[in-house]
Design an enzyme around this catalytic site. Structure first.
Site, mmCIF file in Angstrom:
data_model
loop_
_atom_site.group_PDB
_atom_site.id
_atom_site.type_symbol
_atom_site.label_atom_id
_atom_site.label_comp_id
_atom_site.label_asym_id
_atom_site.label_seq_id
_atom_site.Cartn_x
_atom_site.Cartn_y
_atom_site.Cartn_z
ATOM 1 N N HIS A 104 0.886 -1.169 0.000
ATOM 2 C CA HIS A 104 0.000 0.000 0.000
ATOM 3 C C HIS A 104 0.921 1.216 0.000
ATOM 4 O O HIS A 104 2.005 1.174 0.589
ATOM 5 C CB HIS A 104 -0.829 0.104 1.273
ATOM 6 C CG HIS A 104 -1.727 -1.039 1.568
ATOM 7 N ND1 HIS A 104 -1.323 -2.147 2.264
ATOM 8 C CD2 HIS A 104 -3.040 -1.230 1.294
ATOM 9 C CE1 HIS A 104 -2.331 -2.976 2.403
ATOM 10 N NE2 HIS A 104 -3.392 -2.449 1.822
ATOM 11 N N ASP A 107 2.380 1.963 3.333
ATOM 12 C CA ASP A 107 3.410 1.043 3.859
ATOM 13 C C ASP A 107 4.789 1.577 3.503
ATOM 14 O O ASP A 107 5.739 1.431 4.264
ATOM 15 C CB ASP A 107 3.294 -0.361 3.263
ATOM 16 C CG ASP A 107 1.912 -0.946 3.403
ATOM 17 O OD1 ASP A 107 1.205 -0.557 4.346
ATOM 18 O OD2 ASP A 107 1.553 -1.791 2.557
HETATM 19 C C1 XUL Z 1 -7.581 -6.777 3.953
HETATM 20 C C2 XUL Z 1 -6.776 -7.115 2.774
HETATM 21 C C3 XUL Z 1 -5.908 -6.036 2.230
HETATM 22 C C4 XUL Z 1 -5.762 -6.023 0.743
HETATM 23 C C5 XUL Z 1 -4.984 -4.856 0.222
HETATM 24 O O1 XUL Z 1 -8.405 -7.783 4.415
HETATM 25 O O2 XUL Z 1 -6.791 -8.228 2.306
HETATM 26 O O3 XUL Z 1 -4.665 -6.158 2.851
HETATM 27 O O4 XUL Z 1 -5.157 -7.177 0.282
HETATM 28 O O5 XUL Z 1 -5.506 -3.639 0.630
#
Ligand code: XUL
Ligand code: CO
Length: 440
Positions: A104, A107
């Protein structure tokens, strides 16, 4: 940039040692260059490490503060710390020997005081990540924007009832797309963590869904404009953190994509524990997406049979892995997606090596699953048994019906001519035993 070995000093490069090894820091089945079904093992999986769980998460839970010591958080300056985090991440990725990682935006770099400052923070880290990628050969499977942590998103991001918040979400996705393209990201993910509702009483569901469609079309158009060639992916999840999430499951998302004319650019990122939260099996959502030609990527993890929430355990269930690999083998594989370990070590797993054990276990589980799946598909009667159940549609009037050529009246005439069908066993237990027969 020299690769450091300071964050996981006790661990050397993880190697394949075979099923007989008793070294817990070696692979027993993941032999990356071994050819299976015509290609090297590593190309069947395209394994990725999730940056957030592995390098950001201190393993706090609603009842307690973090237990995990992250040695890369050694400065009082947050920007210095995310640079150390990046070094630690690439040390881990290269020692584990995975080809990909996923992140993300938040992150990689923290939010600043203004949109401009936030974008600058991200740019600095993207430039460093680019150098690490170049030095190590590790690549970005997908990027995404975290549209759920900041308090402004408490009522949703693209589906927020306040247009001002939707604009902030758009600014964030724009920067996350820029970062993904700059780093050669092969996919871009939308997980709608707070795109849903806590109460239907205060929610105009259709209006919010239309906003989500408009938002995704704008993101798609921007991505294509800046040269993003990969798939946009939606990751279904039925709930958590919202009571109801709009991207409930694979079937719901496929309907949404069709309604909003997004099927040419979007596919699905199926997560095991999200499928089970939706009361499906992991294989159900993978199969559905694959059969509709919309399987984009996989978040590999596991829930817990004793409770209902998103535990994000590392995958260790061999039977599940066999089923998933059978689907991938029969549907042309996962490329350009991959298997991302969206999984976290437990709060009470506090040694630096635990992160290695977790990933090694997941990779070996799928590697073993692949070998078994390949054997079942090639050497057993599995496909004949399954396809045989549909033989009456392979020719004659059954085939005409499937092609949409028979009316209800004509079908009635066939019913009279055909008489009662013989009872045909579905042989469920035989199918189930067949998988176990090859797990040896
Ligand atoms: C949350 C989830 C996230 C997504 C990316 O349940 O799976 O980490 O993969 O935002
Ligand atoms: Co996920």
């Amino acid at each position: 940039m020299p690769q450091s070995s300071q964050y996981f000093p006790a661990v050397k490069k993880i190697r394949y040692e075979g099923p007989e090894t008793d070294n817990p820091l070696a692979f027993t089945h993941y032999d990356e260059n071994r050819i299976v079904a015509g290609k090297p093992m590593k190309d069947h999986f395209r394994f990725a490490v999730a940056y957030w769980h592995s390098f950001c998460n201190e393993n706090s839970d609603p009842f307690g503060i973090g237990t995990r010591n992250l040695p890369w958080n050694k400065s009082t300056d947050p920007i210095e710390n995310v640079k150390y985090r990046l070094e630690a991440a690439f040390e881990f990725l290269t020692k584990l020997g995975v080809p990909y990682y996923c992140f993300h935006d938040r992150d990689l770099a923290p939010e600043g005081q203004t949109i401009g400052e936030t974008e600058k923070n991200l740019e600095v880290l993207v430039n460093l990540a680019k150098q690490h990628q170049r030095d190590t050969g590790v690549k970005l499977l997908w990027g995404t924007a975290n549209l759920f942590t900041h308090p402004r998103y408490m009522n949703g991001a693209a589906t927020n009832p306040d247009f001002g918040v939707v604009c902030h979400a758009a600014a964030q996705v724009k920067a996350a797309l820029d970062a993904t393209v700059e780093l050669g990201g092969e996919n871009y993910v939308f997980w709608g963590g707070r795109e849903g509702y806590m109460s239907l009483l205060n929610t105009d569901m259709k209006r919010e869904l239309d906003h989500m469609g408009a938002f995704l079309r704008a993101a798609r158009d921007y991505g294509r404009k800046i040269g993003f060639k990969g798939n946009f992916l939606i990751e279904p999840k039925p709930m958590e953190p919202t009571k109801h999430q709009y991207d409930f499951d694979a079937a719901t998302v496929i309907g949404f994509l069709r309604e909003h004319d997004l099927l040419d650019d979007f596919k699905l990122n199926i997560e095991a524990n999200h499928a089970t939260l939706a009361k499906h099996t992991f294989s159900h959502d993978v199969m559905l997406a694959a059969q509709y030609g919309l399987l984009g990527s996989i978040d590999a993890n596991r829930g817990d049979n004793q409770n209902g929430w998103d535990t994000d355990y590392f995958p260790t269930n061999l039977y599940d892995a066999v089923e998933i690999m059978m689907i991938l083998l029969e549907h042309g594989g996962i490329t350009p997606g991959g298997l991302n370990f969206d999984a976290k070590i437990r709060r009470n797993s506090t040694d630096p090596e635990d992160l290695f054990y977790a990933h090694i276990g997941g990779m070996d589980t799928f590697a073993r699953g692949l070998l078994i799946a390949d054997e079942i598909l090639n050497n057993s009667e599995y496909k004949d048994l399954r396809d045989g159940r549909y033989r009456s549609f392979d020719s004659g009037p059954g085939k005409e019906f499937a092609a949409g050529k028979l009316s209800l009246e004509e079908l009635r005439v066939h019913a009279i001519k055909h008489g009662e069908s013989e009872m045909r066993s579905s042989k469920q237990e035989l199918f189930e035993n067949l998988i176990n027969r090859y797990i040896r």
